[in-house]
Design an enzyme around this catalytic site. Sequence first.
Site, mmCIF file in Angstrom:
data_model
loop_
_atom_site.group_PDB
_atom_site.id
_atom_site.type_symbol
_atom_site.label_atom_id
_atom_site.label_comp_id
_atom_site.label_asym_id
_atom_site.label_seq_id
_atom_site.Cartn_x
_atom_site.Cartn_y
_atom_site.Cartn_z
ATOM 1 N N SER A 191 0.881 -1.160 0.000
ATOM 2 C CA SER A 191 0.000 0.000 0.000
ATOM 3 C C SER A 191 0.922 1.214 0.000
ATOM 4 C CB SER A 191 -0.902 -0.020 1.236
ATOM 5 O OG SER A 191 -1.865 0.996 1.106
ATOM 6 N N GLU A 192 0.779 2.094 -0.966
ATOM 7 C CA GLU A 192 1.816 3.107 -1.180
ATOM 8 C C GLU A 192 1.899 4.159 -0.072
ATOM 9 O OE1 GLU A 192 -0.716 2.557 -3.247
ATOM 10 O OE2 GLU A 192 -1.537 4.412 -4.092
ATOM 11 N N ASN A 193 0.913 4.190 0.823
ATOM 12 C CA ASN A 193 1.046 5.110 1.958
ATOM 13 C C ASN A 193 2.076 4.612 2.969
ATOM 14 O OD1 ASN A 193 -0.934 3.046 2.399
ATOM 15 N ND2 ASN A 193 -1.485 4.047 4.307
ATOM 16 N N GLY A 194 2.589 3.376 2.788
ATOM 17 C CA GLY A 194 3.720 2.981 3.615
ATOM 18 C C GLY A 194 3.683 1.625 4.270
ATOM 19 N N SER A 215 8.571 4.051 0.246
ATOM 20 C CA SER A 215 7.468 3.414 -0.460
ATOM 21 C C SER A 215 7.584 3.632 -1.970
ATOM 22 C CB SER A 215 6.146 3.982 0.059
ATOM 23 O OG SER A 215 5.072 3.201 -0.371
#
Lengths: 221, 219
Positions: free
Chosen positions: A50-53, A92
């Site tokens: 998940s690209e938020n981290g 990320s």
Amino acid sequence: MIEDIELAKNIIAKRIAREFKNNQLVNLGIGLPTMVANHIPQGVNVILQSENGMIGMGPAPEPGKENPEVTNAGGAMVTILPHGCYFDSATSFALIRGKHVEYTVLGALEVDQEGSLASWIIPGKKVPGMGGAMDLVVGAKNVIVSTLHTERGKPKILKKCRLPLTARHVVNMIVTELGVFRVTPGGLALIEINKDTTIDEIRANTEADFIVSDNLKTMEV
Amino acid sequence: MFDKIINKNDFTSLIKDGMVIMVGGFLGCGTPETLIDLVLASGAKNLTLICNDTSFVDRGVGRLVAAKQAAKVITSHIGTNPETGKQMVEGTLNVELVPQGTLAERIRCAGAGLGGVLTPTGVGTVVEEGKQKITVDGHEYLLELPLRADLAIINGSSVDKAGNVVYNATTRNFNPLMAMAASVVVVEAEKLVEPGALMPELVMTPGPLVTHIFKSEKR
């Protein structure tokens, strides 16, 4: 045509889920791409980013176990699996841009026969911003577009995108409820077809030029 | 010994009209809500906000947009806050949309003392307009320039009095990057502990980067 939109979306999600191999790092976009996670075959361990981290994203929490500090890129509460970990946004996107993510699956407003994608803006109408989409399609090793074949009867697979691009010449595969296309240097190739449609029906609903693969298979869903 | 802890009045005195402020958080997760309350109460105008997204009208940095305190926002996504789009269309808010990975790197490179970053993201799109293109080993990149701020307000899950910060789960996001890229860095500490209480190996933002610590009033 497949009129039932929920059925159509499930066909797309199921087919995409069959692409993945064990231990691959995969990023699924919001909406239809998220549904892919529900169809990953037993025995295949896919690591979701998940690209938020985070990597190792798990399903939505059980009622009563929600943690507002564990969210996905759409802001929804999720869970983390035992192999998962957290990191900052620069790390990320280093994972994303640095070709460490095997697949990114995302939706499209338009996609074209050259593999260009428009997914983030309808000028004058809808300007949500690109979020992480531009980085994902440029950086992931494989870019899969998941989309209904048409929207309100209009083809979504075009000769050339008309809306502002997310990126040019980046899409590897397009999966719709009617079939699977591969973007090749020679153009678009239909490689799989849903048993409930015909090549003529696909041609009638596709603006892009495409060839039919000599090795055309039935779409397994 | 470190003298970094400040109160509401101290923080409010840092806020000035026209400031460039970075705000940590991702759709409201990991955002310093109490500090945002104080920026709201200060009534400061013409702010430039740098943030991943403009959150929601009633949450995080989105509240500052809704209160019309910003003249400009530099961000990757505004879709969850209708107020941002509305003010943009009305012409009262200047919105610079930046791809999320590029936004992270522009902030990181400022904090790391670099003159910019070369990224393939945005080549062949509207994002490349007005930017220098540089070819390295046959690949085209955009030169993206550093982003700095006068003030960064970030959210720390556990903070010691020396300013060392640990972020829980996905609250980390842009917070540690912003902690390196602003002249003054204020961390809202959800949990404030004595130096030595955090495992040094697990500290994510080194203490000297943090100018001030404010004890959170978030419930």
